[in-house]
Design a protein around this motif. Structure first.
Motif, PDB file in Angstrom:
ATOM      1  N   CYS A   1      70.787  84.066  79.094  1.00 29.77           N
ATOM      2  CA  CYS A   1      71.940  83.615  78.379  1.00 29.77           C
ATOM      3  C   CYS A   1      73.124  84.543  78.668  1.00 29.77           C
ATOM      4  O   CYS A   1      74.118  84.146  78.620  1.00 29.77           O
ATOM      5  CB  CYS A   1      71.577  83.469  76.645  1.00 29.77           C
ATOM      6  N   ALA A   2      72.901  85.955  78.740  1.00 30.11           N
ATOM      7  CA  ALA A   2      74.049  86.924  78.564  1.00 30.11           C
ATOM      8  C   ALA A   2      74.610  86.962  79.932  1.00 30.11           C
ATOM      9  O   ALA A   2      75.738  87.115  80.266  1.00 30.11           O
ATOM     10  CB  ALA A   2      73.495  88.404  78.169  1.00 30.11           C
ATOM     11  N   GLU A   3      73.818  86.629  81.136  1.00 28.33           N
ATOM     12  CA  GLU A   3      74.082  86.456  82.453  1.00 28.33           C
ATOM     13  C   GLU A   3      74.699  85.365  82.867  1.00 28.33           C
ATOM     14  O   GLU A   3      75.351  85.355  83.929  1.00 28.33           O
ATOM     15  CB  GLU A   3      73.028  86.827  83.295  1.00 28.33           C
ATOM     16  N   GLY A   4      74.873  84.445  81.992  1.00 26.93           N
ATOM     17  CA  GLY A   4      75.149  82.955  82.121  1.00 26.93           C
ATOM     18  C   GLY A   4      74.371  81.903  83.034  1.00 26.93           C
ATOM     19  O   GLY A   4      74.830  81.126  83.444  1.00 26.93           O
ATOM     20  N   LYS A   5      73.307  82.662  83.222  1.00 27.86           N
ATOM     21  CA  LYS A   5      72.253  81.539  83.973  1.00 27.86           C
ATOM     22  C   LYS A   5      71.634  80.424  83.179  1.00 27.86           C
ATOM     23  O   LYS A   5      71.213  79.626  83.864  1.00 27.86           O
ATOM     24  CB  LYS A   5      71.154  82.318  84.679  1.00 27.86           C
ATOM     25  N   ILE A   6      71.677  80.811  81.919  1.00 26.85           N
ATOM     26  CA  ILE A   6      71.372  79.436  80.898  1.00 26.85           C
ATOM     27  C   ILE A   6      72.777  79.210  80.140  1.00 26.85           C
ATOM     28  O   ILE A   6      73.423  80.203  79.850  1.00 26.85           O
ATOM     29  CB  ILE A   6      70.386  79.850  79.859  1.00 26.85           C
ATOM     30  N   VAL A   7      73.038  77.531  80.091  1.00 24.88           N
ATOM     31  CA  VAL A   7      74.144  77.279  79.249  1.00 24.88           C
ATOM     32  C   VAL A   7      73.740  77.542  77.918  1.00 24.88           C
ATOM     33  O   VAL A   7      72.699  76.832  77.117  1.00 24.88           O
ATOM     34  CB  VAL A   7      74.369  75.645  79.498  1.00 24.88           C
ATOM     35  N   ALA A   8      74.424  78.481  77.275  1.00 21.78           N
ATOM     36  CA  ALA A   8      74.132  78.673  75.968  1.00 21.78           C
ATOM     37  C   ALA A   8      75.428  79.255  75.474  1.00 21.78           C
ATOM     38  O   ALA A   8      76.584  79.837  75.828  1.00 21.78           O
ATOM     39  CB  ALA A   8      73.239  79.879  75.690  1.00 21.78           C
ATOM     40  N   LYS A   9      75.677  79.315  73.814  1.00 16.67           N
ATOM     41  CA  LYS A   9      76.839  79.983  73.227  1.00 16.67           C
ATOM     42  C   LYS A   9      75.908  81.042  71.977  1.00 16.67           C
ATOM     43  O   LYS A   9      74.975  80.626  71.809  1.00 16.67           O
ATOM     44  CB  LYS A   9      77.393  78.868  72.380  1.00 16.67           C
ATOM     45  N   LYS A  10      76.722  82.099  71.920  1.00 12.45           N
ATOM     46  CA  LYS A  10      76.139  82.820  71.062  1.00 12.45           C
ATOM     47  C   LYS A  10      77.231  82.776  69.741  1.00 12.45           C
ATOM     48  O   LYS A  10      78.353  82.832  69.771  1.00 12.45           O
ATOM     49  CB  LYS A  10      76.423  84.656  71.613  1.00 12.45           C
ATOM     50  N   ILE A  11      76.412  82.675  68.666  1.00  9.11           N
ATOM     51  CA  ILE A  11      76.926  82.413  67.286  1.00  9.11           C
ATOM     52  C   ILE A  11      76.596  83.497  66.549  1.00  9.11           C
ATOM     53  O   ILE A  11      75.422  83.538  66.067  1.00  9.11           O
ATOM     54  CB  ILE A  11      76.794  81.006  66.834  1.00  9.11           C
ATOM     55  N   GLY A  12      77.131  84.624  66.267  1.00  7.42           N
ATOM     56  CA  GLY A  12      76.748  85.718  65.582  1.00  7.42           C
ATOM     57  C   GLY A  12      75.758  86.436  66.394  1.00  7.42           C
ATOM     58  O   GLY A  12      75.992  86.560  67.635  1.00  7.42           O
ATOM     59  N   LYS A  13      74.585  86.623  66.056  1.00  7.58           N
ATOM     60  CA  LYS A  13      73.396  87.290  66.827  1.00  7.58           C
ATOM     61  C   LYS A  13      72.756  86.282  67.374  1.00  7.58           C
ATOM     62  O   LYS A  13      71.469  86.572  68.263  1.00  7.58           O
ATOM     63  CB  LYS A  13      72.865  88.216  66.058  1.00  7.58           C
ATOM     64  N   THR A  14      72.860  84.959  67.345  1.00 14.75           N
ATOM     65  CA  THR A  14      72.075  83.824  67.692  1.00 14.75           C
ATOM     66  C   THR A  14      72.448  83.164  68.951  1.00 14.75           C
ATOM     67  O   THR A  14      73.554  82.740  68.731  1.00 14.75           O
ATOM     68  CB  THR A  14      71.749  82.890  66.571  1.00 14.75           C
ATOM     69  N   TRP A  15      71.498  83.089  69.978  1.00 16.89           N
ATOM     70  CA  TRP A  15      71.843  82.057  70.968  1.00 16.89           C
ATOM     71  C   TRP A  15      71.668  80.843  70.805  1.00 16.89           C
ATOM     72  O   TRP A  15      70.406  80.234  70.169  1.00 16.89           O
ATOM     73  CB  TRP A  15      71.056  82.589  72.269  1.00 16.89           C
ATOM     74  N   VAL A  16      72.487  79.845  71.027  1.00 11.93           N
ATOM     75  CA  VAL A  16      72.332  78.252  70.857  1.00 11.93           C
ATOM     76  C   VAL A  16      72.293  77.864  72.359  1.00 11.93           C
ATOM     77  O   VAL A  16      73.337  77.887  72.938  1.00 11.93           O
ATOM     78  CB  VAL A  16      73.470  77.659  70.054  1.00 11.93           C
ATOM     79  N   ILE A  17      71.190  77.166  72.656  1.00 11.80           N
ATOM     80  CA  ILE A  17      70.959  76.812  74.092  1.00 11.80           C
ATOM     81  C   ILE A  17      71.139  75.317  74.187  1.00 11.80           C
ATOM     82  O   ILE A  17      70.359  74.720  73.483  1.00 11.80           O
ATOM     83  CB  ILE A  17      69.604  77.251  74.554  1.00 11.80           C
ATOM     84  N   ASP A  18      71.402  74.551  75.366  1.00 11.87           N
ATOM     85  CA  ASP A  18      71.566  73.479  75.791  1.00 11.87           C
ATOM     86  C   ASP A  18      70.252  73.054  76.354  1.00 11.87           C
ATOM     87  O   ASP A  18      70.117  73.511  77.585  1.00 11.87           O
ATOM     88  CB  ASP A  18      72.755  73.135  76.405  1.00 11.87           C
ATOM     89  N   LYS A  19      69.306  72.444  75.892  1.00 13.67           N
ATOM     90  CA  LYS A  19      67.778  72.122  76.266  1.00 13.67           C
ATOM     91  C   LYS A  19      68.061  71.219  77.590  1.00 13.67           C
ATOM     92  O   LYS A  19      67.239  71.397  78.586  1.00 13.67           O
ATOM     93  CB  LYS A  19      67.078  71.317  75.486  1.00 13.67           C
ATOM     94  N   SER A  20      69.019  70.306  77.503  1.00  8.69           N
ATOM     95  CA  SER A  20      69.114  69.535  78.832  1.00  8.69           C
ATOM     96  C   SER A  20      69.413  70.226  80.155  1.00  8.69           C
ATOM     97  O   SER A  20      69.513  69.727  81.058  1.00  8.69           O
ATOM     98  CB  SER A  20      70.267  68.302  78.454  1.00  8.69           C
ATOM     99  N   LYS A  21      70.091  71.556  79.961  1.00  8.27           N
ATOM    100  CA  LYS A  21      70.529  72.301  81.283  1.00  8.27           C
ATOM    101  C   LYS A  21      69.503  73.165  81.546  1.00  8.27           C
ATOM    102  O   LYS A  21      69.923  74.112  82.521  1.00  8.27           O
ATOM    103  CB  LYS A  21      71.730  72.808  80.755  1.00  8.27           C
ATOM    104  N   LEU A  22      68.268  73.107  80.926  1.00  5.52           N
ATOM    105  CA  LEU A  22      67.217  74.252  81.336  1.00  5.52           C
ATOM    106  C   LEU A  22      66.532  74.173  82.726  1.00  5.52           C
ATOM    107  O   LEU A  22      65.871  74.816  83.509  1.00  5.52           O
ATOM    108  CB  LEU A  22      66.244  74.178  80.394  1.00  5.52           C
ATOM    109  N   LYS A  23      66.655  72.647  83.100  1.00  8.89           N
ATOM    110  CA  LYS A  23      65.748  72.515  84.318  1.00  8.89           C
ATOM    111  C   LYS A  23      66.302  73.389  85.645  1.00  8.89           C
ATOM    112  O   LYS A  23      67.352  73.555  85.766  1.00  8.89           O
ATOM    113  CB  LYS A  23      66.179  70.997  84.795  1.00  8.89           C
ATOM    114  N   GLY A  24      65.391  73.740  86.114  1.00 18.25           N
ATOM    115  CA  GLY A  24      65.740  74.682  87.437  1.00 18.25           C
ATOM    116  C   GLY A  24      66.054  76.225  87.109  1.00 18.25           C
ATOM    117  O   GLY A  24      66.169  77.182  88.065  1.00 18.25           O
ATOM    118  N   VAL A  25      65.930  76.761  85.896  1.00 17.12           N
ATOM    119  CA  VAL A  25      66.128  77.915  85.152  1.00 17.12           C
ATOM    120  C   VAL A  25      64.875  78.731  85.526  1.00 17.12           C
ATOM    121  O   VAL A  25      63.957  78.129  85.021  1.00 17.12           O
ATOM    122  CB  VAL A  25      66.629  78.079  83.949  1.00 17.12           C
ATOM    123  N   ARG A  26      64.813  80.007  85.936  1.00 18.05           N
ATOM    124  CA  ARG A  26      63.486  80.804  85.996  1.00 18.05           C
ATOM    125  C   ARG A  26      64.057  82.116  85.702  1.00 18.05           C
ATOM    126  O   ARG A  26      65.074  82.675  86.055  1.00 18.05           O
ATOM    127  CB  ARG A  26      62.786  80.462  87.172  1.00 18.05           C
TER     128      ARG A  26
END
Length: 73
Positions: A48-73
């Protein structure tokens, strides 16, 4: 002054409601993403921090778009 027809307002509100609903359904946290990807939660946070997963950080919590996880390793 321009007046917006009520049918246009209703259509716009329905579109916005659908977008918000889809966003909520597709939103997951780090632990769920780690299970889906079969990796550690720390690795997910790094991705998430590297931008390899589509996510937003809200406070200390990463909120991730599940539909964009395909192909992530």
């Amino acid at each position: 002054m321009n007046v917006i027809p009520s049918h246009a307002v209703g259509k716009t509100l329905r579109r916005i409601n659908n977008e918000v609903t889809n966003w909520i359904i597709n939103t997951i946290g780090v632990n769920d993403a780690a299970i889906i990807l079969n990796v550690s939660s720390g690795h997910v946070k790094n991705l998430c921090a590297e931008g390899k997963i589509v996510a937003k950080k809200i406070g200390k919590t990463w909120v991730i778009d599940k539909s964009k996880l395909k192909g992530v390793r």
